[in-house]
Design a protein around this motif. Structure first.
Motif, PDB file in Angstrom:
ATOM      1  N   ILE A  16      -0.847   0.233   8.951  1.00  0.00           N
ATOM      2  CA  ILE A  16      -2.131   0.060   9.077  1.00  0.00           C
ATOM      3  C   ILE A  16      -2.823  -0.772   7.820  1.00  0.00           C
ATOM      4  N   GLY A  17      -3.652  -1.686   7.867  1.00  0.00           N
ATOM      5  CA  GLY A  17      -4.235  -2.374   6.824  1.00  0.00           C
ATOM      6  C   GLY A  17      -5.639  -1.741   6.837  1.00  0.00           C
ATOM      7  N   VAL A  18      -6.138  -1.537   5.649  1.00  0.00           N
ATOM      8  CA  VAL A  18      -7.683  -0.820   5.530  1.00  0.00           C
ATOM      9  C   VAL A  18      -8.284  -1.882   4.509  1.00  0.00           C
ATOM     10  N   TYR A  19      -9.506  -2.367   4.716  1.00  0.00           N
ATOM     11  CA  TYR A  19     -10.540  -3.182   4.016  1.00  0.00           C
ATOM     12  C   TYR A  19     -11.696  -2.282   3.947  1.00  0.00           C
ATOM     13  N   THR A  20     -12.142  -1.859   2.702  1.00  0.00           N
ATOM     14  CA  THR A  20     -13.046  -1.261   2.601  1.00  0.00           C
ATOM     15  C   THR A  20     -14.192  -1.694   1.414  1.00  0.00           C
ATOM     16  N   VAL A  27     -11.115  -3.100  -8.069  1.00  0.00           N
ATOM     17  CA  VAL A  27     -11.235  -3.910  -6.792  1.00  0.00           C
ATOM     18  C   VAL A  27     -10.068  -3.666  -5.911  1.00  0.00           C
ATOM     19  N   ASN A  28      -9.045  -3.377  -6.310  1.00  0.00           N
ATOM     20  CA  ASN A  28      -7.631  -3.159  -5.551  1.00  0.00           C
ATOM     21  C   ASN A  28      -7.899  -2.028  -4.563  1.00  0.00           C
ATOM     22  N   GLU A  29      -8.925  -1.021  -4.854  1.00  0.00           N
ATOM     23  CA  GLU A  29      -9.050   0.037  -3.892  1.00  0.00           C
ATOM     24  C   GLU A  29      -9.752  -0.465  -2.439  1.00  0.00           C
ATOM     25  N   ARG A  30     -10.283  -1.689  -2.362  1.00  0.00           N
ATOM     26  CA  ARG A  30     -10.746  -2.133  -1.149  1.00  0.00           C
ATOM     27  C   ARG A  30      -9.712  -2.722  -0.262  1.00  0.00           C
ATOM     28  N   PHE A  31      -8.205  -2.620  -0.630  1.00  0.00           N
ATOM     29  CA  PHE A  31      -7.258  -3.255   0.079  1.00  0.00           C
ATOM     30  C   PHE A  31      -5.960  -2.324   0.095  1.00  0.00           C
ATOM     31  N   SER A  32      -5.790  -1.644   1.243  1.00  0.00           N
ATOM     32  CA  SER A  32      -4.677  -1.014   1.394  1.00  0.00           C
ATOM     33  C   SER A  32      -3.757  -1.077   2.632  1.00  0.00           C
ATOM     34  N   ILE A  33      -2.493  -0.800   2.424  1.00  0.00           N
ATOM     35  CA  ILE A  33      -1.497  -0.599   3.862  1.00  0.00           C
ATOM     36  C   ILE A  33      -0.827   0.598   3.788  1.00  0.00           C
ATOM     37  N   ASN A  34      -1.072   1.337   4.895  1.00  0.00           N
ATOM     38  CA  ASN A  34      -0.652   2.830   4.865  1.00  0.00           C
ATOM     39  C   ASN A  34      -0.998   3.626   3.694  1.00  0.00           C
ATOM     40  N   GLY A  35      -2.163   3.335   2.944  1.00  0.00           N
ATOM     41  CA  GLY A  35      -2.542   4.315   2.079  1.00  0.00           C
ATOM     42  C   GLY A  35      -2.349   3.706   0.713  1.00  0.00           C
ATOM     43  N   LYS A  36      -1.603   2.757   0.473  1.00  0.00           N
ATOM     44  CA  LYS A  36      -0.987   2.099  -0.728  1.00  0.00           C
ATOM     45  C   LYS A  36      -1.993   0.822  -1.134  1.00  0.00           C
ATOM     46  N   SER A  41      -0.593  -8.206  -8.935  1.00  0.00           N
ATOM     47  CA  SER A  41      -0.110  -9.603  -8.792  1.00  0.00           C
ATOM     48  C   SER A  41      -0.495 -10.070  -7.490  1.00  0.00           C
ATOM     49  N   GLU A  42      -0.191  -9.243  -6.300  1.00  0.00           N
ATOM     50  CA  GLU A  42      -0.709  -9.670  -5.115  1.00  0.00           C
ATOM     51  C   GLU A  42      -2.005 -10.098  -4.957  1.00  0.00           C
ATOM     52  N   PHE A  43      -2.922  -9.184  -5.346  1.00  0.00           N
ATOM     53  CA  PHE A  43      -4.371  -9.555  -5.490  1.00  0.00           C
ATOM     54  C   PHE A  43      -4.654 -10.962  -5.917  1.00  0.00           C
ATOM     55  N   PHE A  44      -4.261 -11.239  -7.172  1.00  0.00           N
ATOM     56  CA  PHE A  44      -4.483 -12.290  -7.982  1.00  0.00           C
ATOM     57  C   PHE A  44      -3.972 -13.446  -7.424  1.00  0.00           C
ATOM     58  N   TRP A  78      -3.831 -11.225   3.175  1.00  0.00           N
ATOM     59  CA  TRP A  78      -2.771 -10.003   2.928  1.00  0.00           C
ATOM     60  C   TRP A  78      -2.252  -9.327   4.026  1.00  0.00           C
ATOM     61  N   PHE A  79      -3.219  -8.797   5.006  1.00  0.00           N
ATOM     62  CA  PHE A  79      -2.709  -8.341   6.294  1.00  0.00           C
ATOM     63  C   PHE A  79      -2.027  -9.126   7.226  1.00  0.00           C
ATOM     64  N   ALA A  80      -2.228 -10.313   7.057  1.00  0.00           N
ATOM     65  CA  ALA A  80      -1.395 -11.255   7.869  1.00  0.00           C
ATOM     66  C   ALA A  80      -0.101 -11.500   7.430  1.00  0.00           C
ATOM     67  N   GLU A  81      -0.079 -11.648   5.948  1.00  0.00           N
ATOM     68  CA  GLU A  81       1.155 -11.888   5.153  1.00  0.00           C
ATOM     69  C   GLU A  81       2.155 -10.607   5.393  1.00  0.00           C
ATOM     70  N   LYS A  82       1.284  -9.428   5.426  1.00  0.00           N
ATOM     71  CA  LYS A  82       2.423  -8.098   5.431  1.00  0.00           C
ATOM     72  C   LYS A  82       2.478  -7.771   6.873  1.00  0.00           C
ATOM     73  N   MET A  83       1.906  -8.586   7.885  1.00  0.00           N
ATOM     74  CA  MET A  83       2.172  -8.182   9.252  1.00  0.00           C
ATOM     75  C   MET A  83       1.775  -6.906   9.740  1.00  0.00           C
ATOM     76  N   VAL A  84       0.524  -6.665   9.205  1.00  0.00           N
ATOM     77  CA  VAL A  84       0.042  -5.205   9.836  1.00  0.00           C
ATOM     78  C   VAL A  84      -0.115  -5.181  11.336  1.00  0.00           C
ATOM     79  N   ASP A  85       0.101  -3.832  11.554  1.00  0.00           N
ATOM     80  CA  ASP A  85      -0.002  -3.791  13.230  1.00  0.00           C
ATOM     81  C   ASP A  85      -1.507  -3.613  13.647  1.00  0.00           C
ATOM     82  N   LEU A  86      -2.449  -3.083  12.800  1.00  0.00           N
ATOM     83  CA  LEU A  86      -3.916  -2.984  13.008  1.00  0.00           C
ATOM     84  C   LEU A  86      -4.419  -2.984  11.657  1.00  0.00           C
TER      85      LEU A  86
END
Length: 160
Positions: A16-20, A27-36, A41-44, A78-86
């Motif tokens: 699960i990807g979450v964008y808030t 700023v990294n807090e806005r983007f998580s996958i399964n709580g991480k 480096s990925e963000f930049f 990020w969500f597309a590249e990490k292939m999140v389910d939702l």
């Protein structure tokens, strides 16, 4: 709402990807996958790609990209590249003109309580603000509405 949904969906074994927004410290807090959260480096790296694309838009069409549009694009990439389910995607300040409104057919739309916020952009009454936020509602999408004043509820059910 986003955190509760993510926790429940993770229990089903989904990625699960979450964008808030907004972020509180980083700023990294806005983007998580399964709580991480996303790494620096990925963000930049993603931000550089979004900036390159936004420069093309600016040169070709004279369009300026907002901070929220930048971060929304980073999240979607990020969500597309990490292939999140939702992906659980929180809108910015409103629905109709929100960068997140490019999602063509979400599985569900959740409207939390409407208040007198962002009045300079969304209107100065609950009805006007609700109408702007209701612009995120798509035909055929499940709509969940939390407790709201009658002025806001009447707008949501008109759009639905």
């Amino acid at each position: 709402v986003s955190a509760m949904l993510m926790s429940a969906l993770r229990e089903l074994g989904l990625k699960i990807g979450v964008y808030t927004s907004p972020h509180l410290v980083n700023v990294n807090e806005r983007f998580s996958i399964n709580g991480k959260n996303i790494s620096d480096s990925e963000f930049f790296a993603l931000l550089e790609r979004v900036e390159a694309a936004s420069e093309i838009l600016k040169q070709r069409d004279g369009l300026d990209v907002t901070f929220f549009e930048y971060t929304t694009a980073v999240a979607f990439l990020w969500f597309a590249e990490k292939m999140v389910d939702l992906a659980i995607v929180e809108v910015g300040m409103g629905g109709r003109l929100d960068a997140t409104n490019v999602i063509p057919s979400p599985l569900v739309t959740i409207m939390t309580r409407i208040g007198l916020d962002h009045t300079a952009y969304l209107g100065d009454t609950l009805e006007q603000i609700a109408a702007e936020k209701a612009g995120i509602i798509k035909a055929g999408t499940v709509l969940v509405v939390g407790p709201n004043p009658p002025e806001a509820l009447s707008v949501f059910f008109y759009f639905f």
